[in-house]
Design a protein around this motif. Structure first.
Motif, PDB file in Angstrom:
ATOM      1  N   VAL A  64     -10.626   5.205   5.636  1.00  0.00           N
ATOM      2  CA  VAL A  64      -9.354   5.883   5.833  1.00  0.00           C
ATOM      3  C   VAL A  64      -8.336   5.249   4.892  1.00  0.00           C
ATOM      4  CG1 VAL A  64      -7.512   6.484   7.455  1.00  0.00           C
ATOM      5  CG2 VAL A  64      -9.889   6.356   8.251  1.00  0.00           C
ATOM      6  N   VAL A  65      -7.663   6.087   4.108  1.00  0.00           N
ATOM      7  CA  VAL A  65      -6.597   5.622   3.224  1.00  0.00           C
ATOM      8  C   VAL A  65      -5.267   6.021   3.860  1.00  0.00           C
ATOM      9  CG1 VAL A  65      -5.536   5.823   0.945  1.00  0.00           C
ATOM     10  CG2 VAL A  65      -8.038   5.802   1.170  1.00  0.00           C
ATOM     11  N   LEU A  66      -4.570   5.027   4.404  1.00  0.00           N
ATOM     12  CA  LEU A  66      -3.271   5.256   5.033  1.00  0.00           C
ATOM     13  C   LEU A  66      -2.170   5.099   3.990  1.00  0.00           C
ATOM     14  CD1 LEU A  66      -3.934   2.993   8.140  1.00  0.00           C
ATOM     15  CD2 LEU A  66      -4.118   5.501   8.075  1.00  0.00           C
ATOM     16  N   GLN A  67      -1.107   5.933   4.117  1.00  0.00           N
ATOM     17  CA  GLN A  67      -0.008   5.853   3.165  1.00  0.00           C
ATOM     18  C   GLN A  67       1.365   5.861   3.821  1.00  0.00           C
ATOM     19  OE1 GLN A  67      -0.886   8.482  -0.482  1.00  0.00           O
ATOM     20  NE2 GLN A  67      -2.314   9.268   1.061  1.00  0.00           N
ATOM     21  N   ARG A  68       1.416   6.168   5.121  1.00  0.00           N
ATOM     22  CA  ARG A  68       2.677   6.192   5.857  1.00  0.00           C
ATOM     23  C   ARG A  68       2.445   5.538   7.216  1.00  0.00           C
ATOM     24  NH1 ARG A  68       3.404  12.559   5.783  1.00  0.00           N
ATOM     25  NH2 ARG A  68       1.174  12.253   6.220  1.00  0.00           N
ATOM     26  N   PRO A  69       3.470   4.884   7.785  1.00  0.00           N
ATOM     27  CA  PRO A  69       3.253   4.133   9.027  1.00  0.00           C
ATOM     28  C   PRO A  69       2.663   4.951  10.174  1.00  0.00           C
ATOM     29  CG  PRO A  69       5.340   3.479   8.042  1.00  0.00           C
ATOM     30  CD  PRO A  69       4.831   4.638   7.229  1.00  0.00           C
ATOM     31  N   HIS A  70       3.065   6.200  10.320  1.00  0.00           N
ATOM     32  CA  HIS A  70       2.605   6.969  11.479  1.00  0.00           C
ATOM     33  C   HIS A  70       1.176   7.470  11.337  1.00  0.00           C
ATOM     34  CE1 HIS A  70       3.685  10.406   8.877  1.00  0.00           C
ATOM     35  NE2 HIS A  70       2.890  11.121   9.646  1.00  0.00           N
ATOM     36  N   GLU A  94       0.727   1.301  -0.376  1.00  0.00           N
ATOM     37  CA  GLU A  94       2.190   1.321  -0.375  1.00  0.00           C
ATOM     38  C   GLU A  94       2.679   1.813  -1.734  1.00  0.00           C
ATOM     39  OE1 GLU A  94       5.450   1.913   0.364  1.00  0.00           O
ATOM     40  OE2 GLU A  94       4.704   0.799   2.114  1.00  0.00           O
ATOM     41  N   HIS A  95       3.326   2.975  -1.731  1.00  0.00           N
ATOM     42  CA  HIS A  95       3.806   3.585  -2.969  1.00  0.00           C
ATOM     43  C   HIS A  95       5.225   3.177  -3.321  1.00  0.00           C
ATOM     44  CE1 HIS A  95       0.451   6.485  -3.319  1.00  0.00           C
ATOM     45  NE2 HIS A  95       0.520   6.584  -2.008  1.00  0.00           N
ATOM     46  N   ASN A  96       5.966   2.647  -2.360  1.00  0.00           N
ATOM     47  CA  ASN A  96       7.408   2.530  -2.527  1.00  0.00           C
ATOM     48  C   ASN A  96       7.900   1.088  -2.550  1.00  0.00           C
ATOM     49  OD1 ASN A  96       7.754   5.419  -2.380  1.00  0.00           O
ATOM     50  ND2 ASN A  96       7.369   5.236  -0.186  1.00  0.00           N
ATOM     51  N   THR A  97       9.077   0.909  -3.148  1.00  0.00           N
ATOM     52  CA  THR A  97       9.788  -0.347  -3.037  1.00  0.00           C
ATOM     53  C   THR A  97      10.434  -0.424  -1.650  1.00  0.00           C
ATOM     54  OG1 THR A  97      11.642   0.803  -4.084  1.00  0.00           O
ATOM     55  CG2 THR A  97      10.325  -0.641  -5.482  1.00  0.00           C
ATOM     56  N   PRO A  98      10.696  -1.631  -1.137  1.00  0.00           N
ATOM     57  CA  PRO A  98      11.417  -1.740   0.141  1.00  0.00           C
ATOM     58  C   PRO A  98      12.825  -1.164   0.006  1.00  0.00           C
ATOM     59  CG  PRO A  98      11.156  -3.895  -0.883  1.00  0.00           C
ATOM     60  CD  PRO A  98      10.330  -2.945  -1.686  1.00  0.00           C
ATOM     61  N   ARG A  99      13.361  -0.653   1.103  1.00  0.00           N
ATOM     62  CA  ARG A  99      14.632   0.050   1.036  1.00  0.00           C
ATOM     63  C   ARG A  99      15.809  -0.723   1.611  1.00  0.00           C
ATOM     64  NH1 ARG A  99      14.337   5.656   0.254  1.00  0.00           N
ATOM     65  NH2 ARG A  99      16.615   5.545   0.319  1.00  0.00           N
ATOM     66  N   LEU A 117      -3.775  -4.208   2.281  1.00  0.00           N
ATOM     67  CA  LEU A 117      -2.547  -3.548   1.849  1.00  0.00           C
ATOM     68  C   LEU A 117      -2.567  -3.463   0.324  1.00  0.00           C
ATOM     69  CD1 LEU A 117       0.317  -2.441   2.137  1.00  0.00           C
ATOM     70  CD2 LEU A 117       1.118  -4.791   2.479  1.00  0.00           C
ATOM     71  N   VAL A 118      -2.598  -2.238  -0.189  1.00  0.00           N
ATOM     72  CA  VAL A 118      -2.730  -2.013  -1.622  1.00  0.00           C
ATOM     73  C   VAL A 118      -1.390  -1.531  -2.177  1.00  0.00           C
ATOM     74  CG1 VAL A 118      -4.027  -0.835  -3.442  1.00  0.00           C
ATOM     75  CG2 VAL A 118      -5.122  -1.324  -1.233  1.00  0.00           C
ATOM     76  N   HIS A 119      -0.834  -2.304  -3.079  1.00  0.00           N
ATOM     77  CA  HIS A 119       0.408  -1.919  -3.748  1.00  0.00           C
ATOM     78  C   HIS A 119       0.085  -1.255  -5.081  1.00  0.00           C
ATOM     79  CE1 HIS A 119       3.200  -3.890  -0.985  1.00  0.00           C
ATOM     80  NE2 HIS A 119       2.338  -4.890  -0.915  1.00  0.00           N
ATOM     81  N   VAL A 120       0.928  -0.322  -5.482  1.00  0.00           N
ATOM     82  CA  VAL A 120       0.692   0.406  -6.729  1.00  0.00           C
ATOM     83  C   VAL A 120       1.335  -0.288  -7.926  1.00  0.00           C
ATOM     84  CG1 VAL A 120       0.395   2.627  -5.573  1.00  0.00           C
ATOM     85  CG2 VAL A 120       2.664   1.943  -6.367  1.00  0.00           C
ATOM     86  N   THR A 121       2.165  -1.299  -7.678  1.00  0.00           N
ATOM     87  CA  THR A 121       2.725  -2.108  -8.768  1.00  0.00           C
ATOM     88  C   THR A 121       2.811  -3.560  -8.316  1.00  0.00           C
ATOM     89  OG1 THR A 121       5.079  -1.984  -8.139  1.00  0.00           O
ATOM     90  CG2 THR A 121       4.214  -0.162  -9.472  1.00  0.00           C
ATOM     91  N   HIS A 122       2.792  -4.456  -9.278  1.00  0.00           N
ATOM     92  CA  HIS A 122       2.964  -5.873  -8.967  1.00  0.00           C
ATOM     93  C   HIS A 122       4.373  -6.142  -8.455  1.00  0.00           C
ATOM     94  CE1 HIS A 122      -0.888  -7.272 -10.573  1.00  0.00           C
ATOM     95  NE2 HIS A 122      -0.741  -6.321 -11.473  1.00  0.00           N
TER      96      HIS A 122
END
Length: 321
Positions: A64-70, A94-99, A117-122
């Motif tokens: 399962v590849v999760l991308q959103r908390p819900h 995780e596609h996004n920077t923290p807000r 937890l896989v980030h798309v950028t360093h």
């Protein structure tokens, strides 16, 4: 391998589903955010299968590849009680920077021992507080649109979704100053009313909401690509512009500073430097084309699909072992 994932980010998913697996994408009658099904404006292979939630209960799912908390609760419900990370291997992308409260923002999956937890950028991994959760970075991969740059229109191409609503996050406030140096063609979702919002004449700030099939051709006709994004993850439109062979003028924030090497364009945190670069490219089409050639090669080397899929193959093998 059968991989369950939601259609959340069209460009990222388009690259991800080019792999060798079967991809199960939930579809609901309204094709809402939790059931968009197959993409309507991107080309996806036949290995991407739409699956109604009721059929997932008995579906064989290997990852399962999760991308959103819900999505974790949603997956547990739709998979008949099978829990991602415990009963079925799982990763969270995780596609996004923290807000908020940067750099102290805790990630929703912090301190989890049952998933990666896989980030798309360093940059994203650096800014999020991941706790003790195992992390990895799989940098973006982009399907090569081909070298299509002509640059015949002495205007800047800009790609921003919802520029009025998102405002400072995407650098909308910087556009009036940059429009004094170069006319802008802003592409994206919900761009209507942007010129009036900024108080710009229509000829200095034109907008168009184009489907993906027409977007690349339109971008490639413009002299250069302008990336004024202040705070978001690395925009794939920047990488796509480079692959098209466009020179790029880029606000040097987040991962963009790593994505654009010397000779491929201009990077700066100073809007006046970006304006100066815009005037240079408008006046020197040969220089623009030369920088665009270097931008394309750099993007192919760093963000090519082969590297992206190989990284994901290693990660999925580890997650399912």
């Amino acid at each position: 391998m059968n991989i369950l994932l939601w259609h959340v980010h069209g460009s990222w998913t388009t690259a991800f589903v080019q792999g060798p697996h079967t991809y199960l994408v939930p579809v609901t009658p309204d094709r809402g955010p939790d059931g968009r099904g197959r993409a309507q404006t991107f080309t996806w292979p036949v290995s991407v299968q739409e699956v109604p939630p009721e059929r997932l209960r008995d579906a064989p799912v290997d990852l399962v590849v999760l991308q959103r908390p819900h999505e974790e609760a949603l997956a547990t419900e739709w998979l008949g009680g099978r829990r991602p990370g415990r009963d079925v291997p799982a990763v969270y992308v995780e596609h996004n920077t923290p807000r908020a409260d940067v750099p102290l923002t805790r990630h929703p999956t912090a301190d989890r021992a049952d998933l990666t937890l896989v980030h798309v950028t360093h940059f994203n991994r650096l800014l999020w507080d991941n706790g003790s959760t195992r992390t990895a970075v799989v940098e973006h991969g982009v399907v090569d649109p081909g070298h299509r740059y002509t640059g015949g229109l002495p205007r800047a191409a800009v790609v921003i979704n919802e520029p009025v609503r998102r405002g400072r996050f995407v650098g909308t406030d910087l556009l009036p100053g940059l429009a004094a140096a170069t006319p802008l063609d802003v592409f994206g979702m919900r761009t209507e009313g942007l010129a009036a919002h900024l108080g710009l004449p229509e000829d200095r700030c034109r907008t168009a909401d184009l489907p993906q099939a027409r977007l690349h051709a339109a971008m490639a006709q413009r002299r250069f690509y302008l990336h004024p994004i202040r705070w978001t993850s690395l925009g794939l439109s920047l990488i796509e512009a480079m692959m098209l062979g466009m020179p790029v003028v880029v606000l040097a924030t987040t991962e963009a500073a790593e994505a654009v090497p010397a000779g491929a364009g201009i990077l700066s945190t100073r809007p006046e430097v970006l304006a100066r670069a815009a005037r240079h490219y408008l006046a020197e089409p040969a220089a623009a084309a030369a920088d665009g050639n270097r931008a394309r090669q750099a993007a192919l080397d760093h963000y090519g699909l082969k590297r992206f899929l190989a990284d994901w193959e290693r990660l999925t093998a580890e997650a399912c072992s």
